[in-house]
Design an enzyme around this catalytic site. Structure first.
Site, PDB file in Angstrom:
ATOM      1  N   ARG A 157       0.852  -1.181   0.000  1.00 33.54           N
ATOM      2  CA  ARG A 157       0.000   0.000   0.000  1.00 33.54           C
ATOM      3  C   ARG A 157       0.891   1.235   0.000  1.00 33.54           C
ATOM      4  O   ARG A 157       2.040   1.187   0.465  1.00 33.54           O
ATOM      5  CB  ARG A 157      -0.906   0.022   1.232  1.00 33.54           C
ATOM      6  N   LYS A 187      -2.383  -2.814   8.155  1.00 32.17           N
ATOM      7  CA  LYS A 187      -3.413  -2.300   9.043  1.00 32.17           C
ATOM      8  C   LYS A 187      -3.261  -2.910  10.430  1.00 32.17           C
ATOM      9  O   LYS A 187      -3.026  -4.105  10.564  1.00 32.17           O
ATOM     10  CB  LYS A 187      -4.793  -2.608   8.471  1.00 32.17           C
ATOM     11  N   HIS A 259      -4.241   2.548  -5.535  1.00 35.69           N
ATOM     12  CA  HIS A 259      -4.098   1.115  -5.285  1.00 35.69           C
ATOM     13  C   HIS A 259      -3.829   0.309  -6.555  1.00 35.69           C
ATOM     14  O   HIS A 259      -3.725  -0.923  -6.492  1.00 35.69           O
ATOM     15  CB  HIS A 259      -5.381   0.578  -4.632  1.00 35.69           C
ATOM     16  N   ARG A 262      -0.882  -2.167  -6.551  1.00 30.56           N
ATOM     17  CA  ARG A 262      -1.153  -3.281  -5.628  1.00 30.56           C
ATOM     18  C   ARG A 262      -2.135  -4.261  -6.270  1.00 30.56           C
ATOM     19  O   ARG A 262      -1.947  -5.479  -6.189  1.00 30.56           O
ATOM     20  CB  ARG A 262      -1.709  -2.716  -4.319  1.00 30.56           C
ATOM     21  N   HIS A 285      -3.833  -9.597   3.787  1.00 31.64           N
ATOM     22  CA  HIS A 285      -5.267  -9.652   4.047  1.00 31.64           C
ATOM     23  C   HIS A 285      -5.552 -10.568   5.231  1.00 31.64           C
ATOM     24  O   HIS A 285      -4.996 -11.666   5.326  1.00 31.64           O
ATOM     25  CB  HIS A 285      -6.015 -10.184   2.825  1.00 31.64           C
ATOM     26  N   TYR A 294      -9.786 -10.777  -6.409  1.00 33.30           N
ATOM     27  CA  TYR A 294      -8.843 -10.693  -7.516  1.00 33.30           C
ATOM     28  C   TYR A 294      -8.981 -11.860  -8.471  1.00 33.30           C
ATOM     29  O   TYR A 294      -8.554 -11.777  -9.620  1.00 33.30           O
ATOM     30  CB  TYR A 294      -7.406 -10.623  -6.981  1.00 33.30           C
TER      31      TYR A 294
END
Length: 321
Positions: A157, A187, A259, A262, A285, A294
């Site tokens: 990111r 995150k 993004h 990515r 994730h 994806y």
């Protein structure tokens, strides 16, 4: 409560939102419009008091929003969701104020907007973008190329890339062509280790040896990998500006978002045969469900493989040959 009473109650709710909740005039106008349409809908069905409203009426109103009528076009999921939120807010207010014994809208959920598939560039488009980021041999050009190579080569990111410190890099040996690894913090400060390809490593080498020292010399010193013209850590906004500039140079401005690299990283890995759970780990994730979006982006690749491999997918001419 009469129809007039319903409208007075709606006015009371809007006053509550403005005075007690501090909602903006823009939001209040939208809610007033949505609730006004709802009250017209109820009146057309003979509903003259809040006590007469049932859950089925609220659900019917939602369906009405989505199909439209002679006076209103069908609403998109996002607009219909906003209207339902307004209706739910009104009924919650009436129930709390004791105007109605219960809340008929409590179990009616707003429609979920369709989840947009992430955009991804082709391999050729990524190459064009990266080439456009390295115009010249200035420190800024070396930095921007290294930044974009890390974003694409590691699936980072933008915030993760600008947060990189020198201690987060473990570069491979140039003589054997290995790229090394990079430590990213996602995150919730969740740490992950991601391999780095030789292109990203080569660009980082050029930046760290020939570009970064020139900029850090003007500042007080920082552990940041990517720095600005004053020697301080590069901001997310400045990183996005670098991406946007490269996109404009390459003619890809309309298809590139913060993004995009990515997304392209994940899509190209899956196209190349990577397992979705491996891609999940590389992206950081928490759930594989997030990564699975994806797999939809790679549908074109599946079609190509199917067309080449399945005997009944081939053209007649190829089958006869």
């Amino acid at each position: 409560m009469s129809r007039t009473g319903l409208r007075l109650a709606a006015d009371g709710w809007l006053d509550h939102l403005r005075v007690e909740r501090g909602r903006s005039e823009h939001t209040l106008r939208a809610y007033r419009r949505d609730v006004g349409r709802y009250l017209d809908f109820l009146a057309a069905r003979g509903i003259t008091s809040a006590e007469q409203v049932r859950e089925g009426h609220v659900s019917e109103f939602l369906a009405h929003l989505r199909t439209g009528d002679a006076d209103h076009p069908p609403l998109a999921a996002t607009s219909a969701a906003r209207a339902v939120v307004a209706v739910r807010g009104l009924h919650t207010f009436l129930a709390l104020e004791g105007e109605t014994p219960d809340d008929p809208a409590r179990e009616v959920s707003p429609p979920t907007p369709p989840r947009r598939l992430p955009s991804a560039l082709s391999v050729d488009e990524v190459h064009r973008l990266l080439q456009a980021a390295s115009v010249g041999d200035t420190p800024a050009a070396l930095r921007d190329r290294a930044l974009l190579e890390v974003l694409y080569g590691c699936g980072a990111r933008v915030g993760e890339a600008v947060a990189l410190d020198l201690d987060d890099l473990e570069l491979g040996r140039a003589e054997d062509g290995t790229g090394g690894v990079v430590r990213l913090f996602g995150k919730g400060r969740k740490e992950r280790i991601v391999p780095m390809g030789r292109y990203a490593r080569a660009s980082l080498d050029a930046w760290l040896v020939r570009g970064r020292p020139e900029l850090v010399r003007t500042g007080r010193g920082t552990p940041a990998v990517f720095v600005n013209a004053r020697g301080g850590r590069l901001s997310r906004q400045s990183a996005w500006t670098a991406i946007k500039t490269a996109a404009e140079r390459s003619g890809l401005a309309s298809t590139v978002s913060p993004h995009t690299l990515r997304h392209s990283f994940a899509t190209h890995l899956l196209d190349g045969g990577a397992d979705v759970r491996v891609v999940q780990e590389l992206l950081g994730h928490a759930s594989v469900t997030t990564t699975q979006i994806y797999t939809h982006v790679s549908t074109q690749r599946l079609r190509e493989v199917y067309a080449q491999a399945h005997p009944r997918a081939r053209s007649a001419a190829r089958q006869e040959g």
